[in-house]
Design a protein around this motif. Sequence first.
Motif: not given
Length: 215
Positions: A183-196
């Motif tokens: 989540t921290g690594l991809l926080e600035d990527a637009e249109g991206v959601r990290v989920r379990l």
Amino acid sequence: MTDIDAIGALQDPVRRRLYDYVAASAEPVSRNDAATAAGIQRTLAAHHLDKLVEAGLLETESRRLSGRSGPGAGRPAKLYRRTTTEHQVSLPPRDYRTAAKLLAQVAEQARLDVELHRAAREQGRAARGEPARDRTEVADLLRARGYEPFADDDTLRMRNCPFHALAEAYPPLVCGMNHALLTGLLEDAEGVRVRLDARPGICCVAVEFSKNNDD
């Protein structure tokens, strides 16, 4: 066979191509498919694949690819897949795995999951560079960290979890840490959601893209 021997088995370029192909495949691989992917004859592919099995890097199963059974169904094919056994080499010897297990055990017993996940998110933020602009760049970023991403519709899933052994022993703690890190690594990527999204045989974290996110 020692870990050094197992890793040494990959020094042969043909063997490495075969291993990479099998490791990247979602399903067990036949000798014919592996030979075609590596651009070599089937007999040579069989030799190298069996050497990788001896080294503990691959494992096998037998299955009739036709899906039929009984007389006339043909002989079962020998199929190969990557083992879940981990190999590591440290010179001089180090034992970071035991230290990690002890720290995870203490963190779980002390209920430090909130603090661990907060630290993991900060670590992810510290590790990121320029924001990933599309799913190709996100996949490259994950691949560079050992996650082995593959596309599943609008989601990237990962065949490999860099924290596999710890995640199996302490799943809520370590899967939550993994989720916070990405989540921290991809926080600035637009249109991206990290989920379990725990599924058998793959990483418990998935990266989902919005419909308007460019490929």
